[in-house]
Design a protein around this motif. Structure first.
Motif, PDB file in Angstrom:
ATOM      1  N   ALA A 303       0.835  -1.210   0.000  1.00 25.08           N
ATOM      2  CA  ALA A 303       0.000   0.000   0.000  1.00 25.08           C
ATOM      3  C   ALA A 303       0.863   1.251   0.000  1.00 25.08           C
ATOM      4  CB  ALA A 303      -0.921  -0.010   1.214  1.00 25.08           C
ATOM      5  N   GLU A 304       1.978   1.221   0.724  1.00 28.23           N
ATOM      6  CA  GLU A 304       2.903   2.356   0.712  1.00 28.23           C
ATOM      7  C   GLU A 304       3.506   2.530  -0.682  1.00 28.23           C
ATOM      8  OE1 GLU A 304       3.595   4.573   3.290  1.00 28.23           O
ATOM      9  OE2 GLU A 304       1.809   3.562   4.067  1.00 28.23           O
ATOM     10  N   ARG A 305       3.820   1.424  -1.312  1.00 27.94           N
ATOM     11  CA  ARG A 305       4.420   1.481  -2.641  1.00 27.94           C
ATOM     12  C   ARG A 305       3.492   2.161  -3.649  1.00 27.94           C
ATOM     13  NH1 ARG A 305       7.431  -3.445  -5.653  1.00 27.94           N
ATOM     14  NH2 ARG A 305       8.699  -2.042  -6.901  1.00 27.94           N
ATOM     15  N   LEU A 306       2.205   1.899  -3.528  1.00 25.25           N
ATOM     16  CA  LEU A 306       1.251   2.372  -4.535  1.00 25.25           C
ATOM     17  C   LEU A 306       0.740   3.784  -4.289  1.00 25.25           C
ATOM     18  CD1 LEU A 306      -0.830  -0.880  -5.173  1.00 25.25           C
ATOM     19  CD2 LEU A 306       1.105   0.028  -6.487  1.00 25.25           C
ATOM     20  N   LYS A 307       1.152   4.433  -3.213  1.00 21.29           N
ATOM     21  CA  LYS A 307       0.800   5.837  -3.005  1.00 21.29           C
ATOM     22  C   LYS A 307       1.590   6.674  -4.000  1.00 21.29           C
ATOM     23  CE  LYS A 307      -0.164   5.437   1.979  1.00 21.29           C
ATOM     24  NZ  LYS A 307       0.290   5.833   3.343  1.00 21.29           N
ATOM     25  N   THR A 308       0.897   7.423  -4.830  1.00 20.28           N
ATOM     26  CA  THR A 308       1.577   8.101  -5.935  1.00 20.28           C
ATOM     27  C   THR A 308       1.632   9.612  -5.780  1.00 20.28           C
ATOM     28  OG1 THR A 308      -0.471   8.228  -7.221  1.00 20.28           O
ATOM     29  CG2 THR A 308       0.940   6.298  -7.578  1.00 20.28           C
ATOM     30  N   THR A 309       2.647  10.182  -6.415  1.00 22.47           N
ATOM     31  CA  THR A 309       2.792  11.621  -6.596  1.00 22.47           C
ATOM     32  C   THR A 309       2.478  11.930  -8.049  1.00 22.47           C
ATOM     33  OG1 THR A 309       4.532  11.764  -4.918  1.00 22.47           O
ATOM     34  CG2 THR A 309       4.406  13.562  -6.524  1.00 22.47           C
ATOM     35  N   SER A 310       1.679  12.951  -8.301  1.00 21.93           N
ATOM     36  CA  SER A 310       1.288  13.282  -9.673  1.00 21.93           C
ATOM     37  C   SER A 310       2.503  13.595 -10.532  1.00 21.93           C
ATOM     38  CB  SER A 310       0.339  14.477  -9.686  1.00 21.93           C
ATOM     39  OG  SER A 310      -0.872  14.154  -9.041  1.00 21.93           O
ATOM     40  N   ILE A 311       2.435  13.148 -11.770  1.00 20.86           N
ATOM     41  CA  ILE A 311       3.477  13.443 -12.747  1.00 20.86           C
ATOM     42  C   ILE A 311       2.999  14.604 -13.601  1.00 20.86           C
ATOM     43  CG2 ILE A 311       4.807  12.550 -14.683  1.00 20.86           C
ATOM     44  CD1 ILE A 311       4.408   9.746 -13.542  1.00 20.86           C
ATOM     45  N   ASP A 312       3.716  15.696 -13.576  1.00 23.14           N
ATOM     46  CA  ASP A 312       3.313  16.878 -14.329  1.00 23.14           C
ATOM     47  C   ASP A 312       3.181  16.562 -15.812  1.00 23.14           C
ATOM     48  OD1 ASP A 312       3.356  18.346 -12.026  1.00 23.14           O
ATOM     49  OD2 ASP A 312       5.335  19.224 -12.372  1.00 23.14           O
ATOM     50  N   GLY A 313       2.115  17.058 -16.408  1.00 23.17           N
ATOM     51  CA  GLY A 313       1.941  16.933 -17.849  1.00 23.17           C
ATOM     52  C   GLY A 313       1.237  15.671 -18.298  1.00 23.17           C
ATOM     53  N   ILE A 314       0.874  14.793 -17.356  1.00 15.83           N
ATOM     54  CA  ILE A 314       0.172  13.583 -17.738  1.00 15.83           C
ATOM     55  C   ILE A 314      -1.079  13.436 -16.915  1.00 15.83           C
ATOM     56  CG2 ILE A 314       0.437  11.156 -18.231  1.00 15.83           C
ATOM     57  CD1 ILE A 314       3.347  11.437 -17.615  1.00 15.83           C
ATOM     58  N   ARG A 315      -2.212  13.511 -17.579  1.00 21.07           N
ATOM     59  CA  ARG A 315      -3.484  13.360 -16.880  1.00 21.07           C
ATOM     60  C   ARG A 315      -3.622  11.927 -16.370  1.00 21.07           C
ATOM     61  NH1 ARG A 315      -8.392  11.637 -18.602  1.00 21.07           N
ATOM     62  NH2 ARG A 315      -7.629  11.504 -20.745  1.00 21.07           N
ATOM     63  N   GLY A 316      -4.009  11.795 -15.114  1.00 15.73           N
ATOM     64  CA  GLY A 316      -4.254  10.478 -14.547  1.00 15.73           C
ATOM     65  C   GLY A 316      -3.009   9.652 -14.355  1.00 15.73           C
ATOM     66  N   ALA A 317      -1.852  10.298 -14.151  1.00 16.29           N
ATOM     67  CA  ALA A 317      -0.606   9.558 -13.978  1.00 16.29           C
ATOM     68  C   ALA A 317       0.069   9.946 -12.680  1.00 16.29           C
ATOM     69  CB  ALA A 317       0.337   9.823 -15.152  1.00 16.29           C
ATOM     70  N   GLY A 318       0.594   8.970 -11.992  1.00 15.14           N
ATOM     71  CA  GLY A 318       1.324   9.225 -10.764  1.00 15.14           C
ATOM     72  C   GLY A 318       2.449   8.226 -10.591  1.00 15.14           C
ATOM     73  N   TYR A 319       3.436   8.602  -9.777  1.00 14.99           N
ATOM     74  CA  TYR A 319       4.585   7.735  -9.531  1.00 14.99           C
ATOM     75  C   TYR A 319       4.631   7.376  -8.065  1.00 14.99           C
ATOM     76  CZ  TYR A 319       9.156   5.699 -10.538  1.00 14.99           C
ATOM     77  OH  TYR A 319      10.188   4.810 -10.727  1.00 14.99           O
ATOM     78  N   GLY A 320       4.713   6.074  -7.780  1.00 17.03           N
ATOM     79  CA  GLY A 320       4.790   5.601  -6.408  1.00 17.03           C
ATOM     80  C   GLY A 320       6.223   5.332  -6.005  1.00 17.03           C
ATOM     81  N   LEU A 321       6.495   4.171  -5.427  1.00 14.92           N
ATOM     82  CA  LEU A 321       7.848   3.799  -5.034  1.00 14.92           C
ATOM     83  C   LEU A 321       8.403   2.826  -6.073  1.00 14.92           C
ATOM     84  CD1 LEU A 321       7.380   3.295  -1.175  1.00 14.92           C
ATOM     85  CD2 LEU A 321       7.922   5.382  -2.453  1.00 14.92           C
ATOM     86  N   GLY A 322       9.115   3.388  -7.051  1.00 19.43           N
ATOM     87  CA  GLY A 322       9.672   2.573  -8.118  1.00 19.43           C
ATOM     88  C   GLY A 322       8.629   1.968  -9.028  1.00 19.43           C
ATOM     89  N   ILE A 323       7.502   2.625  -9.176  1.00 18.76           N
ATOM     90  CA  ILE A 323       6.410   2.102  -9.993  1.00 18.76           C
ATOM     91  C   ILE A 323       5.492   3.254 -10.369  1.00 18.76           C
ATOM     92  CG2 ILE A 323       4.749   1.634  -8.142  1.00 18.76           C
ATOM     93  CD1 ILE A 323       4.280  -1.129  -9.427  1.00 18.76           C
ATOM     94  N   PHE A 324       4.819   3.163 -11.523  1.00 17.62           N
ATOM     95  CA  PHE A 324       3.870   4.217 -11.864  1.00 17.62           C
ATOM     96  C   PHE A 324       2.468   3.669 -12.033  1.00 17.62           C
ATOM     97  CE2 PHE A 324       5.677   3.555 -16.339  1.00 17.62           C
ATOM     98  CZ  PHE A 324       4.579   2.879 -16.836  1.00 17.62           C
ATOM     99  N   ASN A 325       1.508   4.566 -11.987  1.00 20.90           N
ATOM    100  CA  ASN A 325       0.115   4.269 -12.301  1.00 20.90           C
ATOM    101  C   ASN A 325      -0.306   5.276 -13.357  1.00 20.90           C
ATOM    102  OD1 ASN A 325      -2.765   4.308 -12.379  1.00 20.90           O
ATOM    103  ND2 ASN A 325      -2.860   3.389 -10.345  1.00 20.90           N
TER     104      ASN A 325
END
Length: 407
Positions: A303-325
């Motif tokens: 669950a900690e890994r999947l907490k994401t920070t938004s990636i600028d310039g991409i709608r609906g995209a975020g980066y977690g811990l060594g992984i993106f959504n």
């Protein structure tokens, strides 16, 4: 130069002739899944024909030599195809069993190793990097969590001019982790810890060193014993030199003049824990689900890994811990000179997509792996389209080497 290749490149089949009709690969057995096609359609011949046309269009327009595509969803069937050639000189076709350099997908393995050490109680995500590695700018304040989440503020060594000159001058030469850090640490920090998000390969070099120190063995051994073997991955390796297991396709990149050259045997040591690993289609198919669902980790740590920070310039995209959504697709992409990959999993449909290709040459500023991902998902998951535009990703400051052989 493809030094940034270990960086974020997202918006972040059986053999077929070049640009010709693909040959379908074997089907996979179906398991229970959502009954409706709302999440993912049944992979009927009609859908497969649409996918064939879309992949061939990207292959042709982006001038990609060859690509391997795999799609799987329980109860919906499978789509496994190859298109194009593995070797432009001989015309030999791509094959589903090829090994591929996976670039930044290595980050998913390195961070999984780190998180396993968290679960073992041997370190904490909020430990500072200075607790384990000395000499890191802001090392008394940057946490392991911030390194894994690309929020450290440390300069990306891949963008250092001297590093790029050294790599261009000798793409077969080895680099040590400390050499890579030295290229980074001569630059001022880009921002205060956790104040912003910026992709940096430097972060993963540091995490690789932490895994080695706390895990008590070289990272390639730790990952093999604690990640690859438990995950059942038999074709995935962390190389310690330029060795590239057979069979594999030739990899094509650009040199300083824009000429296309072969980069098959270039030494990936410059990417180390950020991007040096090698895998294949079926291992990545399995890994997509493993890393996205956290089967090697405790639910709390996943669950900690999947907490994401938004990636600028991409709608609906975020980066977690060594992984993106990205639009619901969880995973990572990768690129090294000559190769690009994309491995993602869509939990709603229990669907997996893997794309492997033998070039990293951009098409109109776009990573070809992203273009394939977008074309495929527009057909199978129109509500979850992997975007064809990308954020400002770290790109090298100097061109690729003119050397011909290896990288």
């Amino acid at each position: 130069m493809a030094a940034a290749a270990a960086g974020l490149l997202v918006t972040p089949g059986v053999a077929g002739p070049a640009y010709g009709a693909p040959t379908p690969g074997p089907s996979v057995s179906a398991a229970p899944s959502p009954d409706s096609d709302a999440y993912f359609p049944e992979l009927t011949p009609a859908v497969a024909a649409k996918l064939d046309a879309a992949v061939q269009r990207v292959l042709r327009e982006a001038q990609v030599p060859g690509v391997i595509v795999g799609l799987w969803a329980p109860g919906k069937g499978s789509y496994v195809r190859t298109f194009g050639v593995a070797d432009k000189a001989t015309g030999s076709p791509m094959e589903t069993g090829f090994n591929i350099r996976i670039g930044s997908e290595t980050k998913t393995f390195t961070v999984t190793a780190l998180l396993e050490l968290v679960d073992q109680g041997k370190l904490g995500l909020d430990d500072t990097i200075g607790k384990y590695i000395s000499g890191v700018p802001n090392g008394d304040r940057i946490t392991l969590r911030e390194l894994a989440g690309m929020r450290s503020g440390l300069f990306n060594y891949s963008l250092d001019e001297d590093f790029n000159k050294a790599l261009a001058a000798g793409p077969t030469r080895p680099f040590t982790p400390q050499q890579l850090l030295d290229y980074s640490f001569k630059h001022p920090v880009q921002f205060e810890p956790d104040a912003d998000w910026q992709y940096s390969n430097t972060n993963l070099i540091l995490l690789g060193l932490v895994v080695e120190k706390v895990g008590g063995k070289p990272i390639q051994e730790f990952i093999r014993q604690e990640v690859l073997e438990p995950a059942g991955l038999r074709q995935t390796v962390f190389p310690t030199d330029a060795h590239f297991p057979d069979p594999h396709p030739q990899g094509y990149t650009n040199d300083t003049t824009g000429k296309v050259v072969i980069a098959t045997d270039w030494n990936p040591s410059w990417a180390w824990a950020a991007g040096a690993m090698i895998s294949d289609l079926m291992d990545l198919r399995s890994w997509a689900r493993t890393v996205a669902t956290g089967t090697l980790l405790t639910p709390k740590t996943q669950a900690e890994r999947l907490k994401t920070t938004s990636i600028d310039g991409i709608r609906g995209a975020g980066y977690g811990l060594g992984i993106f959504n990205v639009q619901g697709w969880i995973g990572h992409n990768g690129s090294l000179p000559g190769y690009e990959t994309l491995t993602v999993y869509l939990p709603e449909a229990q669907a997996t997509m893997v794309v492997l290709l033998n070039t990293d040459i951009l098409h109109e500023g776009q990573e070809p792996s992203t273009l394939f991902g977008e074309a495929i998902t527009r057909i199978v998951t129109p509500d979850h389209v992997y975007p064809g535009h990308k954020p400002t990703a770290p790109k090298p400051t100097t061109p690729k080497p003119t050397a011909s052989p290896t990288g």
